[in-house]
Design a protein around this motif. Sequence first.
Motif, PDB file in Angstrom:
ATOM      1  N   SER A 171       0.910  -0.962  -0.109  1.00 42.41           N
ATOM      2  CA  SER A 171      -0.047  -0.054  -0.222  1.00 42.41           C
ATOM      3  C   SER A 171       0.729   1.281   0.098  1.00 42.41           C
ATOM      4  CB  SER A 171      -0.847  -0.137   1.334  1.00 42.41           C
ATOM      5  OG  SER A 171      -1.941  -1.081   1.071  1.00 42.41           O
ATOM      6  N   GLN A 196       1.175   4.402  -2.815  1.00 42.71           N
ATOM      7  CA  GLN A 196       1.051   5.704  -2.472  1.00 42.71           C
ATOM      8  C   GLN A 196       2.219   6.321  -2.931  1.00 42.71           C
ATOM      9  OE1 GLN A 196      -1.215   7.371  -0.228  1.00 42.71           O
ATOM     10  NE2 GLN A 196      -2.313   5.458  -1.008  1.00 42.71           N
ATOM     11  N   LYS A 229       1.232   6.856  -6.763  1.00 45.01           N
ATOM     12  CA  LYS A 229       0.011   7.907  -7.083  1.00 45.01           C
ATOM     13  C   LYS A 229       0.916   9.318  -6.844  1.00 45.01           C
ATOM     14  CE  LYS A 229      -3.693   7.826  -5.129  1.00 45.01           C
ATOM     15  NZ  LYS A 229      -4.833   7.667  -4.162  1.00 45.01           N
ATOM     16  N   ARG A 230       1.705   9.478  -5.857  1.00 46.09           N
ATOM     17  CA  ARG A 230       2.278  10.830  -5.646  1.00 46.09           C
ATOM     18  C   ARG A 230       3.318  11.075  -6.980  1.00 46.09           C
ATOM     19  NH1 ARG A 230       2.304   8.981  -0.302  1.00 46.09           N
ATOM     20  NH2 ARG A 230       1.193  10.428   1.164  1.00 46.09           N
ATOM     21  N   THR A 244      -1.941  12.973  -3.104  1.00 49.69           N
ATOM     22  CA  THR A 244      -1.491  12.816  -1.872  1.00 49.69           C
ATOM     23  C   THR A 244      -2.778  12.142  -0.877  1.00 49.69           C
ATOM     24  OG1 THR A 244      -2.193  15.025  -1.249  1.00 49.69           O
ATOM     25  CG2 THR A 244       0.124  14.749  -1.861  1.00 49.69           C
ATOM     26  N   ASP A 273      -5.860   9.362  -0.759  1.00 52.44           N
ATOM     27  CA  ASP A 273      -6.055   7.788  -1.276  1.00 52.44           C
ATOM     28  C   ASP A 273      -7.215   7.270  -1.045  1.00 52.44           C
ATOM     29  OD1 ASP A 273      -5.937   5.165  -2.360  1.00 52.44           O
ATOM     30  OD2 ASP A 273      -4.326   4.869  -1.082  1.00 52.44           O
ATOM     31  N   PHE A 321      -7.642   3.554  -0.694  1.00 53.51           N
ATOM     32  CA  PHE A 321      -6.885   2.860   0.420  1.00 53.51           C
ATOM     33  C   PHE A 321      -7.921   3.217   1.479  1.00 53.51           C
ATOM     34  CE2 PHE A 321      -4.223   3.427   4.050  1.00 53.51           C
ATOM     35  CZ  PHE A 321      -3.236   2.152   3.932  1.00 53.51           C
TER      36      PHE A 321
END
Length: 219
Positions: A121, A125, A128-129, A135, A137, A140
């Motif tokens: 996870s 993250q 994604k960033r 920033t 989620d 999640f």
Amino acid sequence: MHRSKKIVITVLYIIIVAISMGAFFIFQPFSFVDNGKSKIACDNGSSFEIGPNFIYTFTDKIDSFNDAKARKICAYNIIRDYGNAYKTPQSSNYGFKPVYIKNSSWGDAWLILVATFLLGSIFIQGIKRVFFESTKDPLFTEFFKWNFFAVVFIFLGIILFLIVIRKPARHIHCQLQIAQKVVNFRNSAFQGGIIPIPEENAHINSSIKTLYETCIGSL
């Protein structure tokens, strides 16, 4: 978040769920005979630890190769008679007293599953960033709520595990199991610094295929 980005993140979470289950499968506990502590009790009243006397088993029983060594040590108090200078007694003259050791535990396996998922996870993250400039989620967050998203992630993750991950996980688990058993014997037999013996290595190598097939068949 754009729909395509949501799909990518969703797929990544499904993969992480499958990998986490694979890690759990690999590190599931198993028990095996501790060659360093197990003994044979001879009919004449004497007893010997098997591993330090080059007698061993990777299953629950002593095979014919090691059975001959066990009979000789009880009859003649000798070990490593690879040249067969002593005749093997025709009938069994000992009893096997196994001591079992457990590798890992279900608690450890669950801990590895959770740790794998959390690390995965964190990796998502980071993706994604870097690639999506996000920033937050929401997926999640939703995963940790027992709702539609959690059910979908887990269900699809299980399917992916069964189709793709389970087979290599079985292979890795069995390889680790066999290696642990072999190391257990070698540590008990060669703790005094004795150089490994070709006859023993040949027998161990000839046993690995059967051990692997038995392990795979049990999973």
